[in-house]
Design a protein around this motif. Structure first.
Motif, PDB file in Angstrom:
ATOM      1  N   SER A 164       0.757  -1.146  -0.024  1.00 29.07           N
ATOM      2  CA  SER A 164      -0.029   0.330  -0.012  1.00 29.07           C
ATOM      3  C   SER A 164       0.858   1.257  -0.257  1.00 29.07           C
ATOM      4  N   GLY A 165       2.021   1.009   0.123  1.00 31.58           N
ATOM      5  CA  GLY A 165       3.123   2.223  -0.165  1.00 31.58           C
ATOM      6  C   GLY A 165       2.966   3.224   1.173  1.00 31.58           C
ATOM      7  N   CYS A 166       2.861   2.766   2.302  1.00 35.14           N
ATOM      8  CA  CYS A 166       2.666   3.557   3.512  1.00 35.14           C
ATOM      9  C   CYS A 166       4.164   4.101   3.905  1.00 35.14           C
ATOM     10  N   LYS A 167       4.157   5.367   4.223  1.00 29.40           N
ATOM     11  CA  LYS A 167       5.526   5.989   4.695  1.00 29.40           C
ATOM     12  C   LYS A 167       5.405   6.272   6.139  1.00 29.40           C
ATOM     13  N   ILE A 168       4.497   6.004   6.838  1.00 24.49           N
ATOM     14  CA  ILE A 168       4.171   6.395   8.312  1.00 24.49           C
ATOM     15  C   ILE A 168       3.601   5.089   8.787  1.00 24.49           C
ATOM     16  N   VAL A 169       4.043   4.858   9.949  1.00 22.92           N
ATOM     17  CA  VAL A 169       3.388   3.551  10.696  1.00 22.92           C
ATOM     18  C   VAL A 169       3.139   4.108  12.267  1.00 22.92           C
ATOM     19  N   LEU A 170       1.883   3.660  12.586  1.00 24.75           N
ATOM     20  CA  LEU A 170       1.490   4.209  13.805  1.00 24.75           C
ATOM     21  C   LEU A 170       1.366   2.742  14.869  1.00 24.75           C
ATOM     22  N   THR A 171       2.087   2.915  15.877  1.00 24.78           N
ATOM     23  CA  THR A 171       2.029   1.609  16.638  1.00 24.78           C
ATOM     24  C   THR A 171       2.041   1.923  18.096  1.00 24.78           C
ATOM     25  N   THR A 172       2.185   0.889  18.935  1.00 28.29           N
ATOM     26  CA  THR A 172       2.449   1.051  20.356  1.00 28.29           C
ATOM     27  C   THR A 172       3.691   0.205  20.890  1.00 28.29           C
ATOM     28  N   ASP A 173       4.051   0.441  22.062  1.00 30.94           N
ATOM     29  CA  ASP A 173       5.312  -0.378  22.327  1.00 30.94           C
ATOM     30  C   ASP A 173       5.113  -1.694  22.508  1.00 30.94           C
ATOM     31  N   GLY A 174       3.935  -1.975  22.672  1.00 33.72           N
ATOM     32  CA  GLY A 174       3.461  -3.286  23.037  1.00 33.72           C
ATOM     33  C   GLY A 174       1.952  -3.475  23.232  1.00 33.72           C
ATOM     34  N   SER A 195      10.894  -2.700   4.748  1.00 30.80           N
ATOM     35  CA  SER A 195      10.131  -1.670   4.297  1.00 30.80           C
ATOM     36  C   SER A 195      10.858  -0.361   4.235  1.00 30.80           C
ATOM     37  N   PRO A 196      11.697  -0.017   3.174  1.00 33.94           N
ATOM     38  CA  PRO A 196      12.661   1.141   3.464  1.00 33.94           C
ATOM     39  C   PRO A 196      11.707   2.468   2.988  1.00 33.94           C
ATOM     40  N   GLY A 197      10.574   2.328   2.565  1.00 30.89           N
ATOM     41  CA  GLY A 197       9.671   3.477   2.129  1.00 30.89           C
ATOM     42  C   GLY A 197       9.307   4.125   3.539  1.00 30.89           C
ATOM     43  N   VAL A 198       9.271   3.571   4.536  1.00 31.90           N
ATOM     44  CA  VAL A 198       8.585   4.140   5.921  1.00 31.90           C
ATOM     45  C   VAL A 198       9.705   4.994   6.397  1.00 31.90           C
ATOM     46  N   VAL A 199       9.346   6.377   6.549  1.00 27.04           N
ATOM     47  CA  VAL A 199      10.282   7.204   7.133  1.00 27.04           C
ATOM     48  C   VAL A 199       9.985   7.635   8.577  1.00 27.04           C
ATOM     49  N   LYS A 210       9.298   1.523  27.171  1.00 29.96           N
ATOM     50  CA  LYS A 210      10.499   2.163  26.834  1.00 29.96           C
ATOM     51  C   LYS A 210      11.235   1.298  25.644  1.00 29.96           C
ATOM     52  N   PRO A 211      10.797   1.022  24.461  1.00 27.32           N
ATOM     53  CA  PRO A 211      11.575   0.487  23.677  1.00 27.32           C
ATOM     54  C   PRO A 211      12.486   1.292  22.891  1.00 27.32           C
ATOM     55  N   ALA A 212      13.525   0.601  22.218  1.00 31.62           N
ATOM     56  CA  ALA A 212      14.401   1.466  21.568  1.00 31.62           C
ATOM     57  C   ALA A 212      13.942   2.177  20.537  1.00 31.62           C
ATOM     58  N   MET A 213      14.366   3.412  20.284  1.00 29.59           N
ATOM     59  CA  MET A 213      13.711   4.224  19.552  1.00 29.59           C
ATOM     60  C   MET A 213      14.990   4.917  18.389  1.00 29.59           C
ATOM     61  N   GLN A 214      14.467   4.632  17.018  1.00 32.19           N
ATOM     62  CA  GLN A 214      15.569   5.122  16.207  1.00 32.19           C
ATOM     63  C   GLN A 214      15.453   6.555  15.930  1.00 32.19           C
ATOM     64  N   GLN A 215      16.306   7.423  16.440  1.00 29.94           N
ATOM     65  CA  GLN A 215      16.497   8.846  16.184  1.00 29.94           C
ATOM     66  C   GLN A 215      16.225   9.164  14.710  1.00 29.94           C
ATOM     67  N   GLY A 216      15.246  10.319  14.853  1.00 30.26           N
ATOM     68  CA  GLY A 216      14.912  10.911  13.370  1.00 30.26           C
ATOM     69  C   GLY A 216      13.706  10.003  12.692  1.00 30.26           C
ATOM     70  N   ARG A 217      13.671   8.812  12.954  1.00 29.88           N
ATOM     71  CA  ARG A 217      12.337   8.093  12.650  1.00 29.88           C
ATOM     72  C   ARG A 217      11.410   7.868  13.383  1.00 29.88           C
ATOM     73  N   ASP A 218      11.811   7.496  14.576  1.00 31.29           N
ATOM     74  CA  ASP A 218      10.639   7.108  15.614  1.00 31.29           C
ATOM     75  C   ASP A 218      10.423   8.366  16.660  1.00 31.29           C
ATOM     76  N   PHE A 219       8.978   8.299  16.973  1.00 32.53           N
ATOM     77  CA  PHE A 219       8.641   9.465  17.755  1.00 32.53           C
ATOM     78  C   PHE A 219       7.648   8.844  18.912  1.00 32.53           C
ATOM     79  N   SER A 220       7.513   9.763  19.927  1.00 33.63           N
ATOM     80  CA  SER A 220       6.536   9.385  20.901  1.00 33.63           C
ATOM     81  C   SER A 220       5.285   9.962  20.715  1.00 33.63           C
ATOM     82  N   TRP A 221       4.346   9.114  20.410  1.00 30.62           N
ATOM     83  CA  TRP A 221       2.966   9.494  20.619  1.00 30.62           C
ATOM     84  C   TRP A 221       2.353  10.518  21.409  1.00 30.62           C
TER      85      TRP A 221
END
Ligand code: WTA
Length: 632
Positions: A164-174, A195-199, A210-221
């Motif tokens: 579906s060509g998603c560039k963003i994913v909304l999720t939870t830590d678990g 899925s390198p298209g997801v930025v 407190k999962p590992a967060m990738q700087q610049g890609r992952d943000f806190s909801w």
């Protein structure tokens, strides 16, 4: 109003009108919504091209219809009740005003991260209120949500993101699931390697892990939501603009991204919710499905919310901490309408009645069933022990593709017959076909179920593959939508769905394509080829039986079985794990190389004497070997 149905005579009259004059009928239903601009044409269609459009020219936003229009009278009414996994944790009640504010904030947050109208957003979340905010937040700004059930593996998630060509994913830590936790963020991380298209990934802290967060890609909801205002203009959407994509298994190849559009879906889910359940103002309604499936989309969120109902969202499972969990929640929230799946009913049926007797179920007025044919025994048990012989059971037949209920009784109107989905809802025109492609008219017939006229919530296409849509649904019986199900129509015109007639099996209400499972099994380095069929299972409805050819007959069969199960679990998800694996030296193939699944199905069902004609097989001896090694 012409549409009110209080008696079977009303139903017959409304049904007749809906068939004789569908445009007038659906225009009448659609009047009741908030439109930014009224439609020009109710329906335009051509099933030979697999096309249908509803309410063309109309402009609207579905969230205004699900939320804003209720605010004048219901700002403080509970829209969603969230019942957590753990019964001692506190339930959350979200009013329509709060829902409005959270949905607006999600809309603003998505915009701040560059999401625009038409962009696809992947939502991979458990049953938490944030999942509802995420879904509706997309709809608020015209982004297309693509929810992936949080029980799917990294591989399945990645495939769906890419398709579906998603560039963003909304999720939870678990997620919590009974006494287990599932680390969703880690699954997302793994999926994104493919899925390198997801930025961007926005992660809500549900477990506080407190999962590992990738700087610049992952943000806190929570951080991102705190930065944005609770007002967000509802994007003006065309009636036929995409609302969402939702994947369903295909009988061949990869899952199909079913596309649903805005106005028809809204009108239909609202109408069918109110009609089938005869929903009345003020009732508390609980659908136990997951938001990752169509039932959650249509009948936890869009249908009930557009009707201004109070809808329960449950994070947990029926068996934890004990088998009374559903009944406890019904008592706690005084649920009036309860909608669940036959597989849940059958598993609950195994538990002692004391788990039910502990709780006050007197609030219940209507019960529902969905996902697979309900057997008579489960129907009777549900009726007697949960409905106390006092609640109609609304056995709703429908599909991801249909968007909403198609064949279903109407509460307190339709005279019920156990295990019969009964009659088509207004606007739905079923036709039962024989294999020669002729419509079987009259009663007392059985064949393949098709629909011969469009309905507003029908899927419009498969995302990115209209040809596949046409081939799958509109080519078997030209000019008709083919459901993939078999059906009877009895001497009184009642429909009884008999199950899938294609290579889809329904395990605990989840649709699985046999080809998908075979492909996963074949990934194992010891496996040459496999064939998967379904067989009847007391609780799950159907279970998965795999016939597997290895390079050499395995010496440690159980070890290999465990590895294959793990493989399938990893590639698709735990729901697809085979229950039985039989190692064979060959498969019953015709001379043209086609596997005769009919034979494998019989063996899996435990039938070994009457396998029908096997003379066209390349090697009839293989059947003897398979029969001898069948797993009981
Ligand atoms: C089956 C779920 C008998 C059917 C809403 C259909 C049913 C498939 C019923 C769609 C029912 C669903 N009686 N069979 N009441 N409801 N089915 O896409 O085989 O997950 O084609 O949609 O489930 O499953 P899906």
């Amino acid at each position: 109003m012409a549409h009110v149905i209080k008696t079977q005579e009303d139903y017959l009259a409304v049904y007749k009108q809906s068939i004789e004059n569908p445009e007038t009928f659906w225009a009448g239903v659609a009047e009741g919504f908030t439109w930014k601009k009224k439609w020009d044409k109710v329906v335009e269609w051509n099933f030979n091209e697999a096309e249908a459009k509803w309410f063309t020219g109309g402009k609207l936003n579905i969230t205004e219809n699900c939320i804003d229009r209720h605010l004048a009278t219901k700002a403080n009414q509970t829209a969603l009740i969230w019942e957590p996994n753990k019964p001692t944790d506190e339930a959350r009640k979200i009013t329509y005003q709060q829902l409005h504010d959270e949905v607006c904030k999600v809309g603003n947050m998505l915009k701040a991260h560059g999401v625009k109208k038409g962009d696809r957003v992947c939502i991979y979340m458990p049953m938490v209120p944030e999942a509802a905010y995420a879904i509706l937040g997309c709809a608020r700004i015209g982004a297309v949500h693509s929810v992936v059930f949080a029980g799917f593996s990294a591989g399945s998630l990645s495939d769906r993101i890419n398709d579906s060509g998603c560039k963003i994913v909304l999720t939870t830590d678990g997620a919590y699931r009974g006494d287990k936790t599932i680390n969703l963020k880690a699954i997302v991380d793994e999926a994104l390697q493919r899925s390198p298209g997801v930025v961007k990934v926005i992660v809500s802290a549900h477990l506080q892990s407190k999962p590992a967060m990738q700087q610049g890609r992952d943000f806190s909801w929570e951080e991102e939501m705190s930065k944005v205002p609770a007002q967000c203009e509802a994007e003006e959407m065309d009636a036929e603009d995409l609302l969402f994509i939702l994947y369903t298994s295909g009988s061949t190849g990869k899952p199909k991204g079913m596309v649903h559009t805005t106005a028809g879906y809204m009108v239909y889910t609202n109408y069918t919710f109110k009609t089938a359940f005869q929903y009345r103002e003020g009732q508390v309604y609980w659908c136990t499905a997951d938001v990752g499936w169509v039932t959650g989309h249509s009948y936890i969120l869009y249908g009930p919310l557009s009707a201004g109902a109070t809808s329960v969202m449950f994070e947990g499972i029926p068996s934890w901490p004990d088998w009374g969990r559903f009944w406890q929640a019904i008592e706690r929230h005084k649920v009036n309408i309860f909608y669940t799946a036959p597989t849940a009913i059958r598993s609950l049926q195994q538990a002692p009645l004391s788990f039910i007797e502990k709780y006050d179920l007197s609030s219940l007025q209507v019960l529902g069933s969905v996902g697979e044919p309900i057997n008579e025994e489960a129907w009777n048990w549900y009726n007697e022990h949960i409905g106390r012989n006092n609640c109609p059971i609304i056995d709703t037949w429908w599909q991801t593709e249909t968007g909403g209920f198609m064949i279903s009784p109407i509460a307190n109107v339709t005279k019920l017959k156990p295990a019969f989905a009964s009659f088509p809802l207004p606007g739905v025109q079923p036709a039962i076909m024989n294999e020669a492609g002729e419509e079987l008219t009259g009663n007392n017939v059985e064949g393949r179920l098709t629909i011969k006229f469009p309905w507003p919530a029908m899927a419009r296409t498969i995302y990115g593959d209209h040809q596949r849509f046409k081939d799958t649904y509109f080519s078997t019986f030209p000019g008709k939508y083919f459901t993939g199900d078999g059906s009877k129509r009895d001497d009184e015109g009642y429909y009884r769905i008999t199950g899938r007639v294609d290579d889809i099996i329904i395990v605990s209400g989840h649709n699985l394509g046999t080809a998908e499972i075979e492909n996963a099994i074949n990934e194992h380095s010891s496996v040459v080829e496999s064939a998967v069929v379904g067989y009847p299972h007391d609780i799950k409805g159907q279970a998965v039986y795999a016939f597997v050819i290895c390079y050499e007959m395995p010496k440690e069969a159980d070890k290999l079985r465990a590895e294959i199960k793990e493989m399938v679990s990893k590639i698709i998800g735990p729901i697809a794990k085979p229950d039985k694996i039989q190692f064979v030296s060959g498969l019953p193939k015709t001379r043209s190389g086609k596997i005769m699944r009919r034979i494998l199905r019989k063996v899996a069902e435990g039938e070994t004497s009457n396998l029908g004609d096997t003379t066209t097989l390349l090697d009839p001896n293989i059947v003897e070997e398979i029969k001898a090694g069948a797993i009981k």
